[in-house]
Design a protein around this motif. Structure first.
Motif, PDB file in Angstrom:
ATOM      1  N   ILE A  22      -2.226  -1.328   7.193  1.00 42.09           N
ATOM      2  CA  ILE A  22      -0.831  -1.249   6.754  1.00 42.09           C
ATOM      3  C   ILE A  22      -0.522  -2.381   5.790  1.00 42.09           C
ATOM      4  CG2 ILE A  22       1.588  -1.332   7.493  1.00 42.09           C
ATOM      5  CD1 ILE A  22       0.759  -0.237  10.170  1.00 42.09           C
ATOM      6  N   PHE A  23       0.162  -2.041   4.680  1.00 44.07           N
ATOM      7  CA  PHE A  23       0.782  -3.030   3.802  1.00 44.07           C
ATOM      8  C   PHE A  23       2.163  -3.320   4.358  1.00 44.07           C
ATOM      9  CE2 PHE A  23      -1.201  -2.670  -0.720  1.00 44.07           C
ATOM     10  CZ  PHE A  23      -1.987  -3.776  -0.464  1.00 44.07           C
ATOM     11  N   GLY A  24       2.453  -4.562   4.739  1.00 45.77           N
ATOM     12  CA  GLY A  24       3.758  -4.888   5.289  1.00 45.77           C
ATOM     13  C   GLY A  24       3.750  -4.821   6.801  1.00 45.77           C
ATOM     14  N   GLY A  25       4.953  -4.681   7.399  1.00 48.34           N
ATOM     15  CA  GLY A  25       5.063  -4.648   8.846  1.00 48.34           C
ATOM     16  C   GLY A  25       4.930  -3.245   9.404  1.00 48.34           C
ATOM     17  N   PRO A  26       4.847  -3.123  10.724  1.00 47.66           N
ATOM     18  CA  PRO A  26       4.671  -1.801  11.345  1.00 47.66           C
ATOM     19  C   PRO A  26       5.916  -0.923  11.280  1.00 47.66           C
ATOM     20  CG  PRO A  26       4.915  -3.497  13.016  1.00 47.66           C
ATOM     21  CD  PRO A  26       4.816  -4.211  11.715  1.00 47.66           C
ATOM     22  N   MET A  27       7.084  -1.514  11.030  1.00 45.87           N
ATOM     23  CA  MET A  27       8.315  -0.723  10.999  1.00 45.87           C
ATOM     24  C   MET A  27       8.553  -0.059   9.634  1.00 45.87           C
ATOM     25  SD  MET A  27       9.573  -0.966  14.069  1.00 45.87           S
ATOM     26  CE  MET A  27      11.298  -0.519  14.015  1.00 45.87           C
ATOM     27  N   MET A  28       8.368  -0.819   8.557  1.00 42.15           N
ATOM     28  CA  MET A  28       8.660  -0.290   7.220  1.00 42.15           C
ATOM     29  C   MET A  28       7.451  -0.302   6.295  1.00 42.15           C
ATOM     30  SD  MET A  28      12.492  -1.643   6.295  1.00 42.15           S
ATOM     31  CE  MET A  28      12.652  -0.538   4.893  1.00 42.15           C
ATOM     32  N   GLY A  29       6.314  -0.778   6.789  1.00 43.21           N
ATOM     33  CA  GLY A  29       5.125  -0.844   5.956  1.00 43.21           C
ATOM     34  C   GLY A  29       4.544   0.524   5.634  1.00 43.21           C
ATOM     35  N   LEU A  30       3.609   0.538   4.671  1.00 37.06           N
ATOM     36  CA  LEU A  30       2.960   1.781   4.255  1.00 37.06           C
ATOM     37  C   LEU A  30       1.494   1.768   4.661  1.00 37.06           C
ATOM     38  CD1 LEU A  30       4.436   2.194   0.660  1.00 37.06           C
ATOM     39  CD2 LEU A  30       5.073   3.477   2.699  1.00 37.06           C
ATOM     40  N   ALA A  31       1.044   2.869   5.247  1.00 36.67           N
ATOM     41  CA  ALA A  31      -0.356   2.983   5.651  1.00 36.67           C
ATOM     42  C   ALA A  31      -1.237   3.145   4.417  1.00 36.67           C
ATOM     43  CB  ALA A  31      -0.532   4.165   6.597  1.00 36.67           C
ATOM     44  N   LEU A  32      -2.440   2.571   4.469  1.00 40.83           N
ATOM     45  CA  LEU A  32      -3.385   2.620   3.360  1.00 40.83           C
ATOM     46  C   LEU A  32      -4.516   3.593   3.672  1.00 40.83           C
ATOM     47  CD1 LEU A  32      -3.695  -1.218   2.656  1.00 40.83           C
ATOM     48  CD2 LEU A  32      -2.137   0.422   1.579  1.00 40.83           C
ATOM     49  N   ALA A  33      -4.993   4.244   2.626  1.00 37.02           N
ATOM     50  CA  ALA A  33      -6.099   5.186   2.804  1.00 37.02           C
ATOM     51  C   ALA A  33      -7.403   4.459   3.079  1.00 37.02           C
ATOM     52  CB  ALA A  33      -6.240   6.067   1.567  1.00 37.02           C
ATOM     53  N   ASP A  34      -7.576   3.277   2.454  1.00 39.93           N
ATOM     54  CA  ASP A  34      -8.788   2.478   2.662  1.00 39.93           C
ATOM     55  C   ASP A  34      -8.490   1.038   2.271  1.00 39.93           C
ATOM     56  OD1 ASP A  34      -9.047   2.227  -0.209  1.00 39.93           O
ATOM     57  OD2 ASP A  34      -9.964   4.215  -0.234  1.00 39.93           O
ATOM     58  N   ASP A  35      -9.507   0.173   2.345  1.00 39.67           N
ATOM     59  CA  ASP A  35      -9.290  -1.245   2.050  1.00 39.67           C
ATOM     60  C   ASP A  35      -9.664  -1.611   0.613  1.00 39.67           C
ATOM     61  OD1 ASP A  35     -12.016  -1.094   2.255  1.00 39.67           O
ATOM     62  OD2 ASP A  35     -12.192  -2.421   4.002  1.00 39.67           O
ATOM     63  N   GLU A  36      -9.738  -0.621  -0.280  1.00 42.23           N
ATOM     64  CA  GLU A  36      -9.988  -0.871  -1.702  1.00 42.23           C
ATOM     65  C   GLU A  36      -8.695  -1.172  -2.464  1.00 42.23           C
ATOM     66  OE1 GLU A  36     -12.869  -1.029  -3.470  1.00 42.23           O
ATOM     67  OE2 GLU A  36     -13.997  -0.849  -1.602  1.00 42.23           O
ATOM     68  N   MET A  37      -7.557  -0.946  -1.826  1.00 42.07           N
ATOM     69  CA  MET A  37      -6.268  -1.171  -2.476  1.00 42.07           C
ATOM     70  C   MET A  37      -6.069  -2.651  -2.776  1.00 42.07           C
ATOM     71  SD  MET A  37      -3.555   0.400  -3.523  1.00 42.07           S
ATOM     72  CE  MET A  37      -2.082  -0.276  -4.291  1.00 42.07           C
ATOM     73  N   PRO A  38      -5.583  -3.010  -3.982  1.00 43.83           N
ATOM     74  CA  PRO A  38      -5.347  -4.421  -4.302  1.00 43.83           C
ATOM     75  C   PRO A  38      -4.004  -4.917  -3.786  1.00 43.83           C
ATOM     76  CG  PRO A  38      -4.879  -3.081  -6.215  1.00 43.83           C
ATOM     77  CD  PRO A  38      -5.383  -2.137  -5.152  1.00 43.83           C
ATOM     78  N   LEU A  39      -3.906  -6.216  -3.581  1.00 43.46           N
ATOM     79  CA  LEU A  39      -2.666  -6.839  -3.138  1.00 43.46           C
ATOM     80  C   LEU A  39      -1.633  -6.793  -4.262  1.00 43.46           C
ATOM     81  CD1 LEU A  39      -1.372  -8.576  -0.799  1.00 43.46           C
ATOM     82  CD2 LEU A  39      -1.961 -10.553  -2.201  1.00 43.46           C
TER      83      LEU A  39
END
Length: 452
Positions: free
Chosen positions: A337-354
Protein backbone atom coordinates in the motif's frame (compact mmCIF):
# COMPACT_ATOMS: atom_id res chain seq x y z
CA UNK A 1 -16.44 36.63 12.14
CA UNK A 2 -14.85 39.79 13.47
CA UNK A 3 -11.13 40.53 13.31
CA UNK A 4 -10.88 40.38 17.10
CA UNK A 5 -12.03 36.75 17.06
CA UNK A 6 -9.77 35.98 14.08
CA UNK A 7 -6.69 37.05 16.02
CA UNK A 8 -7.45 34.78 18.95
CA UNK A 9 -5.71 31.42 19.21
CA UNK A 10 -7.98 28.49 20.17
CA UNK A 11 -7.53 27.07 23.66
CA UNK A 12 -9.09 23.74 22.71
CA UNK A 13 -10.35 22.15 19.50
CA UNK A 14 -13.91 22.69 18.31
CA UNK A 15 -16.26 19.74 18.00
CA UNK A 16 -16.20 17.82 14.71
CA UNK A 17 -18.67 15.33 13.32
CA UNK A 18 -18.32 11.56 12.93
CA UNK A 19 -15.00 9.77 12.68
CA UNK A 20 -13.84 6.44 14.07
CA UNK A 21 -11.39 5.12 16.64
CA UNK A 22 -8.97 3.44 14.27
CA UNK A 23 -6.08 1.52 15.86
CA UNK A 24 -2.94 3.68 15.92
CA UNK A 25 -0.23 1.02 15.38
CA UNK A 26 2.50 3.67 15.41
CA UNK A 27 5.26 1.07 15.60
CA UNK A 28 7.94 3.38 14.17
CA UNK A 29 7.19 6.47 16.30
CA UNK A 30 10.54 6.17 18.09
CA UNK A 31 12.53 5.30 14.96
CA UNK A 32 14.75 8.23 14.02
CA UNK A 33 14.79 8.83 10.26
CA UNK A 34 17.65 7.30 8.31
CA UNK A 35 18.89 8.52 4.93
CA UNK A 36 18.77 6.00 2.12
CA UNK A 37 21.74 6.16 -0.30
CA UNK A 38 20.92 6.78 -3.98
CA UNK A 39 19.60 3.68 -5.76
CA UNK A 40 21.01 2.41 -9.06
CA UNK A 41 18.17 4.14 -10.91
CA UNK A 42 15.09 6.26 -10.30
CA UNK A 43 11.86 6.63 -12.26
CA UNK A 44 10.49 10.18 -12.07
CA UNK A 45 6.78 10.29 -12.97
CA UNK A 46 5.61 13.45 -14.72
CA UNK A 47 2.42 13.60 -12.67
CA UNK A 48 2.90 13.63 -8.89
CA UNK A 49 0.26 16.18 -7.98
CA UNK A 50 -3.34 17.24 -8.51
CA UNK A 51 -3.48 19.15 -11.79
CA UNK A 52 -1.89 19.06 -15.22
CA UNK A 53 0.93 16.55 -15.79
CA UNK A 54 4.36 17.76 -16.87
CA UNK A 55 6.12 16.98 -20.14
CA UNK A 56 9.72 15.72 -20.12
CA UNK A 57 12.24 18.37 -21.22
CA UNK A 58 15.15 15.91 -21.36
CA UNK A 59 15.88 13.15 -23.85
CA UNK A 60 17.52 9.73 -23.70
CA UNK A 61 21.27 10.02 -23.20
CA UNK A 62 21.20 13.43 -21.48
CA UNK A 63 23.37 13.91 -18.40
CA UNK A 64 21.37 15.31 -15.47
CA UNK A 65 22.28 16.51 -12.00
CA UNK A 66 20.51 16.64 -8.65
CA UNK A 67 17.84 19.34 -8.58
CA UNK A 68 17.79 19.88 -12.34
CA UNK A 69 14.35 20.41 -13.93
CA UNK A 70 13.50 17.42 -16.13
CA UNK A 71 9.79 18.06 -16.65
CA UNK A 72 7.45 21.07 -16.59
CA UNK A 73 4.09 22.41 -17.73
CA UNK A 74 2.63 25.79 -18.66
CA UNK A 75 -0.50 25.02 -16.62
CA UNK A 76 -1.10 27.00 -13.43
CA UNK A 77 -2.10 23.93 -11.40
CA UNK A 78 1.14 22.05 -11.93
CA UNK A 79 4.70 21.96 -10.58
CA UNK A 80 8.03 21.10 -12.21
CA UNK A 81 9.74 17.72 -11.76
CA UNK A 82 13.40 17.53 -10.76
CA UNK A 83 16.11 14.89 -10.97
CA UNK A 84 16.60 13.29 -7.54
CA UNK A 85 19.95 11.74 -8.51
CA UNK A 86 22.75 12.64 -10.90
CA UNK A 87 23.39 10.40 -13.87
CA UNK A 88 22.13 9.70 -17.40
CA UNK A 89 18.60 9.59 -18.80
CA UNK A 90 18.15 5.94 -19.67
CA UNK A 91 14.60 5.89 -21.01
CA UNK A 92 11.36 7.85 -21.45
CA UNK A 93 8.41 5.56 -20.77
CA UNK A 94 4.80 5.28 -19.67
CA UNK A 95 3.91 4.22 -16.13
CA UNK A 96 0.56 2.95 -14.84
CA UNK A 97 -0.23 4.72 -11.57
CA UNK A 98 -1.94 3.04 -8.59
CA UNK A 99 -5.25 4.67 -9.57
CA UNK A 100 -5.03 3.17 -13.07
CA UNK A 101 -4.07 6.33 -14.96
CA UNK A 102 -1.07 6.31 -17.30
CA UNK A 103 1.63 8.99 -17.13
CA UNK A 104 4.97 9.69 -18.75
CA UNK A 105 8.11 9.05 -16.70
CA UNK A 106 11.86 9.62 -16.97
CA UNK A 107 14.16 6.75 -15.98
CA UNK A 108 17.58 7.97 -14.77
CA UNK A 109 20.60 5.71 -14.32
CA UNK A 110 22.42 7.00 -11.23
CA UNK A 111 26.17 7.62 -11.29
CA UNK A 112 26.23 7.40 -7.48
CA UNK A 113 27.84 10.85 -7.14
CA UNK A 114 24.75 12.95 -6.33
CA UNK A 115 26.32 15.95 -8.07
CA UNK A 116 24.14 19.06 -7.53
CA UNK A 117 22.96 21.11 -10.50
CA UNK A 118 25.04 24.27 -11.04
CA UNK A 119 22.02 26.57 -10.99
CA UNK A 120 21.00 25.69 -7.41
CA UNK A 121 20.88 28.83 -5.24
CA UNK A 122 18.55 30.36 -2.64
CA UNK A 123 15.75 32.30 -4.39
CA UNK A 124 15.67 36.08 -4.21
CA UNK A 125 12.46 37.12 -2.46
CA UNK A 126 11.43 40.78 -2.59
CA UNK A 127 7.67 40.43 -2.74
CA UNK A 128 4.74 38.10 -2.22
CA UNK A 129 4.76 37.34 -5.96
CA UNK A 130 8.46 36.37 -5.79
CA UNK A 131 7.65 34.03 -2.92
CA UNK A 132 4.81 32.27 -4.75
CA UNK A 133 6.97 31.89 -7.86
CA UNK A 134 9.79 30.41 -5.75
CA UNK A 135 7.40 27.94 -4.12
CA UNK A 136 6.28 26.76 -7.57
CA UNK A 137 9.87 26.44 -8.78
CA UNK A 138 10.67 24.29 -5.74
CA UNK A 139 8.25 21.60 -6.95
CA UNK A 140 6.57 21.30 -3.55
CA UNK A 141 3.06 19.86 -3.26
CA UNK A 142 0.98 18.81 -0.29
CA UNK A 143 3.21 16.14 1.23
CA UNK A 144 0.52 14.60 3.41
CA UNK A 145 -1.07 12.60 0.61
CA UNK A 146 -3.31 14.88 -1.47
CA UNK A 147 -0.52 16.35 -3.59
CA UNK A 148 -2.16 19.75 -4.19
CA UNK A 149 0.44 22.27 -5.52
CA UNK A 150 1.38 24.59 -2.64
CA UNK A 151 1.84 27.70 -4.81
CA UNK A 152 -1.82 27.39 -5.85
CA UNK A 153 -2.87 27.39 -2.19
CA UNK A 154 -0.84 30.55 -1.63
CA UNK A 155 -2.17 32.32 -4.76
CA UNK A 156 -5.20 33.73 -2.99
CA UNK A 157 -6.35 37.20 -2.06
CA UNK A 158 -4.30 37.97 1.04
CA UNK A 159 -7.18 39.99 2.51
CA UNK A 160 -9.36 36.84 2.55
CA UNK A 161 -6.98 34.69 4.63
CA UNK A 162 -6.29 35.20 8.33
CA UNK A 163 -5.34 31.69 9.51
CA UNK A 164 -2.53 29.31 8.58
CA UNK A 165 -3.17 25.74 9.76
CA UNK A 166 -0.24 23.33 9.89
CA UNK A 167 -1.55 19.80 9.53
CA UNK A 168 0.50 17.54 11.79
CA UNK A 169 -2.46 15.36 12.83
CA UNK A 170 -1.20 12.19 11.09
CA UNK A 171 -4.35 10.28 11.98
CA UNK A 172 -3.77 7.26 9.70
CA UNK A 173 -2.62 4.05 11.42
CA UNK A 174 1.05 3.06 11.01
CA UNK A 175 2.34 6.36 9.58
CA UNK A 176 4.83 8.32 11.75
CA UNK A 177 6.73 10.41 9.15
CA UNK A 178 5.13 13.71 10.23
CA UNK A 179 5.75 12.85 13.86
CA UNK A 180 9.47 12.45 13.06
CA UNK A 181 9.41 15.73 11.11
CA UNK A 182 8.19 17.50 14.22
CA UNK A 183 10.78 15.83 16.47
CA UNK A 184 13.76 16.10 14.12
CA UNK A 185 13.09 19.39 12.33
CA UNK A 186 10.99 21.54 14.65
CA UNK A 187 12.98 24.70 13.93
CA UNK A 188 12.52 24.12 10.21
CA UNK A 189 8.77 23.90 10.82
CA UNK A 190 8.62 27.15 12.77
CA UNK A 191 10.92 28.89 10.26
CA UNK A 192 8.60 27.91 7.41
CA UNK A 193 5.58 29.14 9.38
CA UNK A 194 7.25 32.47 10.04
CA UNK A 195 8.14 32.93 6.36
CA UNK A 196 4.62 32.14 5.12
CA UNK A 197 2.99 34.35 7.75
CA UNK A 198 5.23 37.32 6.95
CA UNK A 199 5.14 37.06 3.16
CA UNK A 200 1.41 36.24 3.00
CA UNK A 201 0.50 38.71 5.80
CA UNK A 202 -1.41 36.07 7.80
CA UNK A 203 -2.48 36.93 11.35
CA UNK A 204 -2.18 33.60 13.15
CA UNK A 205 -0.91 30.06 12.74
CA UNK A 206 -2.22 26.91 14.41
CA UNK A 207 -0.18 23.70 14.48
CA UNK A 208 -2.83 20.98 14.73
CA UNK A 209 -1.60 17.61 16.01
CA UNK A 210 -3.34 14.61 17.52
CA UNK A 211 -2.95 14.19 21.28
CA UNK A 212 -1.39 10.73 20.90
CA UNK A 213 1.98 12.37 20.04
CA UNK A 214 3.02 13.92 23.40
CA UNK A 215 6.75 14.17 22.57
CA UNK A 216 6.12 16.01 19.32
CA UNK A 217 3.59 18.30 21.03
CA UNK A 218 6.15 19.22 23.70
CA UNK A 219 8.89 19.96 21.15
CA UNK A 220 6.59 22.07 18.99
CA UNK A 221 5.28 23.99 22.01
CA UNK A 222 8.86 24.81 23.01
CA UNK A 223 9.75 26.26 19.60
CA UNK A 224 6.46 28.16 19.51
CA UNK A 225 7.26 29.83 22.82
CA UNK A 226 10.62 30.93 21.45
CA UNK A 227 9.17 32.02 18.09
CA UNK A 228 6.30 33.98 19.64
CA UNK A 229 8.77 36.41 21.17
CA UNK A 230 9.26 37.68 17.60
CA UNK A 231 5.80 36.89 16.26
CA UNK A 232 3.54 38.61 18.82
CA UNK A 233 2.18 35.38 20.27
CA UNK A 234 0.27 34.40 17.15
CA UNK A 235 1.44 30.79 16.80
CA UNK A 236 0.15 27.91 18.90
CA UNK A 237 0.06 24.13 19.10
CA UNK A 238 -3.46 22.72 19.27
CA UNK A 239 -3.70 19.08 20.44
CA UNK A 240 -6.64 17.38 18.75
CA UNK A 241 -8.62 14.39 19.89
CA UNK A 242 -6.99 11.23 18.50
CA UNK A 243 -9.83 10.26 16.22
CA UNK A 244 -9.63 9.44 12.52
CA UNK A 245 -9.90 11.43 10.17
CA UNK A 246 -8.74 14.50 12.10
CA UNK A 247 -6.14 15.20 9.40
CA UNK A 248 -8.70 15.65 6.61
CA UNK A 249 -8.63 19.26 5.43
CA UNK A 250 -12.27 20.15 6.09
CA UNK A 251 -12.25 18.34 9.44
CA UNK A 252 -9.08 20.04 10.67
CA UNK A 253 -10.41 23.47 9.66
CA UNK A 254 -13.57 22.83 11.70
CA UNK A 255 -11.52 21.60 14.68
CA UNK A 256 -9.21 24.63 14.62
CA UNK A 257 -11.55 27.48 13.69
CA UNK A 258 -15.14 26.17 13.89
CA UNK A 259 -15.56 27.22 10.25
CA UNK A 260 -17.26 24.97 7.70
CA UNK A 261 -15.98 24.79 4.11
CA UNK A 262 -19.08 24.72 1.87
CA UNK A 263 -19.45 22.18 -0.94
CA UNK A 264 -17.40 23.19 -3.97
CA UNK A 265 -15.42 25.79 -2.02
CA UNK A 266 -11.79 25.89 -0.89
CA UNK A 267 -10.22 26.56 2.55
CA UNK A 268 -9.34 30.10 1.42
CA UNK A 269 -13.07 30.81 1.07
CA UNK A 270 -13.34 30.53 4.88
CA UNK A 271 -10.09 32.40 5.54
CA UNK A 272 -7.73 29.44 5.91
CA UNK A 273 -4.65 27.98 4.25
CA UNK A 274 -3.84 24.40 5.30
CA UNK A 275 -0.31 23.05 4.83
CA UNK A 276 1.20 19.73 5.81
CA UNK A 277 3.99 19.94 8.38
CA UNK A 278 6.45 18.44 5.89
CA UNK A 279 5.47 20.99 3.24
CA UNK A 280 5.97 23.98 5.55
CA UNK A 281 9.34 22.65 6.73
CA UNK A 282 10.44 22.11 3.13
CA UNK A 283 9.55 25.71 2.23
CA UNK A 284 11.99 26.88 4.93
CA UNK A 285 14.68 24.58 3.56
CA UNK A 286 14.18 25.76 -0.02
CA UNK A 287 14.38 29.44 0.94
CA UNK A 288 17.74 28.76 2.61
CA UNK A 289 19.32 26.38 0.08
CA UNK A 290 17.45 26.60 -3.23
CA UNK A 291 17.46 22.81 -3.50
CA UNK A 292 14.06 21.71 -4.88
CA UNK A 293 12.00 18.79 -3.61
CA UNK A 294 14.06 15.68 -4.41
CA UNK A 295 13.63 13.52 -1.29
CA UNK A 296 10.72 12.40 0.87
CA UNK A 297 10.51 11.20 4.47
CA UNK A 298 8.32 8.08 4.57
CA UNK A 299 7.31 5.35 7.00
CA UNK A 300 8.03 1.77 5.94
CA UNK A 301 6.03 -0.70 8.03
CA UNK A 302 3.97 -3.89 8.01
CA UNK A 303 4.56 -7.43 9.23
CA UNK A 304 6.10 -8.43 5.90
CA UNK A 305 8.98 -5.92 6.31
CA UNK A 306 12.12 -7.12 8.08
CA UNK A 307 13.02 -3.75 9.65
CA UNK A 308 10.20 -1.17 9.80
CA UNK A 309 11.55 2.39 10.07
CA UNK A 310 11.32 5.97 8.86
CA UNK A 311 13.46 6.64 5.81
CA UNK A 312 14.43 9.73 3.80
CA UNK A 313 14.32 8.50 0.21
CA UNK A 314 15.13 10.02 -3.21
CA UNK A 315 11.88 10.60 -5.09
CA UNK A 316 11.48 8.07 -7.88
CA UNK A 317 13.11 5.20 -5.97
CA UNK A 318 11.34 1.91 -6.67
CA UNK A 319 9.45 0.35 -3.78
CA UNK A 320 11.48 -2.85 -4.00
CA UNK A 321 14.70 -0.85 -3.46
CA UNK A 322 13.19 0.87 -0.42
CA UNK A 323 12.09 -2.46 1.05
CA UNK A 324 15.54 -3.91 0.35
CA UNK A 325 17.11 -1.02 2.29
CA UNK A 326 14.78 -1.90 5.18
CA UNK A 327 16.08 -5.48 5.33
CA UNK A 328 13.88 -6.94 2.61
CA UNK A 329 10.74 -9.01 3.06
CA UNK A 330 10.33 -11.33 6.02
CA UNK A 331 7.63 -13.07 4.04
CA UNK A 332 5.89 -12.59 0.72
CA UNK A 333 3.56 -9.59 1.22
CA UNK A 334 -0.13 -10.19 0.70
CA UNK A 335 -0.70 -6.49 -0.02
CA UNK A 336 1.47 -3.43 -0.74
CA UNK A 337 0.00 0.00 0.00
CA UNK A 338 1.05 3.57 -0.79
CA UNK A 339 -0.03 5.60 2.24
CA UNK A 340 -2.09 4.40 5.19
CA UNK A 341 -4.55 1.49 5.36
CA UNK A 342 -7.59 3.80 5.47
CA UNK A 343 -7.01 6.02 2.41
CA UNK A 344 -3.94 4.48 0.79
CA UNK A 345 -3.86 2.82 -2.63
CA UNK A 346 -2.94 -0.82 -3.17
CA UNK A 347 -0.04 -1.50 -5.55
CA UNK A 348 0.11 -4.18 -8.20
CA UNK A 349 3.80 -4.85 -7.49
CA UNK A 350 6.90 -3.28 -5.94
CA UNK A 351 8.20 -1.79 -9.23
CA UNK A 352 6.20 1.40 -8.62
CA UNK A 353 8.40 4.46 -7.89
CA UNK A 354 7.99 6.71 -4.86
CA UNK A 355 5.95 9.87 -5.53
CA UNK A 356 6.20 13.28 -3.84
CA UNK A 357 2.91 12.93 -1.97
CA UNK A 358 3.55 9.40 -0.64
CA UNK A 359 4.14 9.34 3.11
CA UNK A 360 4.28 5.58 3.72
CA UNK A 361 4.88 2.20 2.13
CA UNK A 362 3.12 -0.65 3.94
CA UNK A 363 3.80 -4.31 3.22
CA UNK A 364 1.07 -6.36 4.88
CA UNK A 365 1.31 -10.04 5.70
CA UNK A 366 -1.52 -12.44 4.95
CA UNK A 367 -2.77 -11.97 8.51
CA UNK A 368 -2.85 -8.15 8.28
CA UNK A 369 -4.46 -8.13 4.84
CA UNK A 370 -7.09 -10.78 5.54
CA UNK A 371 -10.24 -10.13 3.53
CA UNK A 372 -13.65 -10.29 5.13
CA UNK A 373 -16.54 -11.48 3.01
CA UNK A 374 -19.24 -8.82 2.56
CA UNK A 375 -22.89 -9.57 3.35
CA UNK A 376 -26.16 -7.73 2.90
CA UNK A 377 -26.60 -4.25 4.39
CA UNK A 378 -28.56 -4.46 7.65
CA UNK A 379 -29.50 -0.75 7.69
CA UNK A 380 -27.84 -0.19 11.06
CA UNK A 381 -26.83 3.40 10.25
CA UNK A 382 -23.27 3.11 11.59
CA UNK A 383 -21.82 4.38 8.32
CA UNK A 384 -23.97 7.50 8.47
CA UNK A 385 -22.99 8.15 12.10
CA UNK A 386 -19.28 7.77 11.30
CA UNK A 387 -19.29 9.96 8.16
CA UNK A 388 -17.48 13.26 8.90
CA UNK A 389 -19.43 14.94 6.09
CA UNK A 390 -22.88 13.83 7.30
CA UNK A 391 -23.66 11.65 4.27
CA UNK A 392 -25.94 8.60 4.18
CA UNK A 393 -23.90 6.01 2.20
CA UNK A 394 -26.64 3.35 1.74
CA UNK A 395 -28.91 5.92 0.10
CA UNK A 396 -26.11 7.10 -2.21
CA UNK A 397 -25.18 3.48 -3.01
CA UNK A 398 -28.71 2.89 -4.28
CA UNK A 399 -28.40 5.81 -6.68
CA UNK A 400 -24.99 4.58 -7.83
CA UNK A 401 -26.46 1.15 -8.58
CA UNK A 402 -29.18 2.82 -10.65
CA UNK A 403 -26.60 5.19 -12.25
CA UNK A 404 -28.91 8.04 -11.32
CA UNK A 405 -26.39 10.89 -11.63
CA UNK A 406 -28.75 13.70 -10.64
CA UNK A 407 -29.73 11.91 -7.41
CA UNK A 408 -26.08 11.04 -6.69
CA UNK A 409 -25.18 14.72 -6.83
CA UNK A 410 -28.24 15.81 -4.83
CA UNK A 411 -27.37 13.31 -2.07
CA UNK A 412 -23.83 14.72 -1.69
CA UNK A 413 -21.70 12.08 -3.43
CA UNK A 414 -19.05 14.58 -4.53
CA UNK A 415 -18.67 15.83 -0.95
CA UNK A 416 -17.34 12.39 0.08
CA UNK A 417 -13.65 12.65 1.03
CA UNK A 418 -13.15 8.87 0.67
CA UNK A 419 -11.80 8.59 4.22
CA UNK A 420 -13.09 5.03 4.60
CA UNK A 421 -14.85 5.53 7.95
CA UNK A 422 -18.02 4.00 6.51
CA UNK A 423 -16.27 0.79 5.43
CA UNK A 424 -14.36 0.61 8.72
CA UNK A 425 -17.48 0.53 10.90
CA UNK A 426 -19.69 -1.56 8.62
CA UNK A 427 -20.63 -4.83 10.40
CA UNK A 428 -21.52 -6.35 7.02
CA UNK A 429 -17.99 -5.64 5.67
CA UNK A 430 -19.41 -3.91 2.62
CA UNK A 431 -16.99 -2.05 0.29
CA UNK A 432 -18.78 1.25 0.80
CA UNK A 433 -15.93 3.69 0.10
CA UNK A 434 -14.97 1.74 -3.03
CA UNK A 435 -18.58 2.10 -4.21
CA UNK A 436 -18.42 5.86 -3.58
CA UNK A 437 -15.29 6.06 -5.74
CA UNK A 438 -17.13 4.16 -8.47
CA UNK A 439 -20.00 6.63 -8.27
CA UNK A 440 -17.62 9.57 -8.63
CA UNK A 441 -16.05 8.03 -11.71
CA UNK A 442 -19.53 7.58 -13.24
CA UNK A 443 -20.24 11.28 -12.65
CA UNK A 444 -16.89 12.40 -14.09
CA UNK A 445 -17.24 10.21 -17.17
CA UNK A 446 -20.73 11.58 -17.78
CA UNK A 447 -19.40 15.16 -17.57
CA UNK A 448 -16.62 14.31 -20.05
CA UNK A 449 -19.17 12.94 -22.51
CA UNK A 450 -21.23 16.10 -22.10
CA UNK A 451 -18.13 18.18 -22.73
CA UNK A 452 -18.27 19.92 -19.35
Amino acid sequence: IGMEENNKLPQKPFRTRGGVKAPHRKHTAECESVIMPPPDEVLICMSQHIGAPCKPIVKVGDEVKVGQVIGDSDAFVSVPMHASVSGKVKKLETVTMPNGSKVQAVRIQSDGLMTPFEGIAPPEINSREDFIKAVRNSGVVGLGGAGFPVHVKLSVDKDKVDTLIINAAECEPYITADNREALENSWGVISGIKSVMELMEIDRAIIAIESNKPKAIKVLQEVCVAANRDMKGNVCVLPLKARYPQGAEKVIIKACTNRVVPEGKLPADVGCIVMNIGSIAFVASYLKTGMPLITKRITVDGQAVAKPQNVIVPIGTKIKDIIEFCGGYKEQPEKLIFGGPMMGLALADDEMPLLKQNNAVLAFSKQEAARLEPSDCIRCGRCASACPMGLVPPRISGFIKQKDIESMLDSGLMVCMECGCCSFVCPANRPIVQNMRLGKSIVRNAKVKEGK
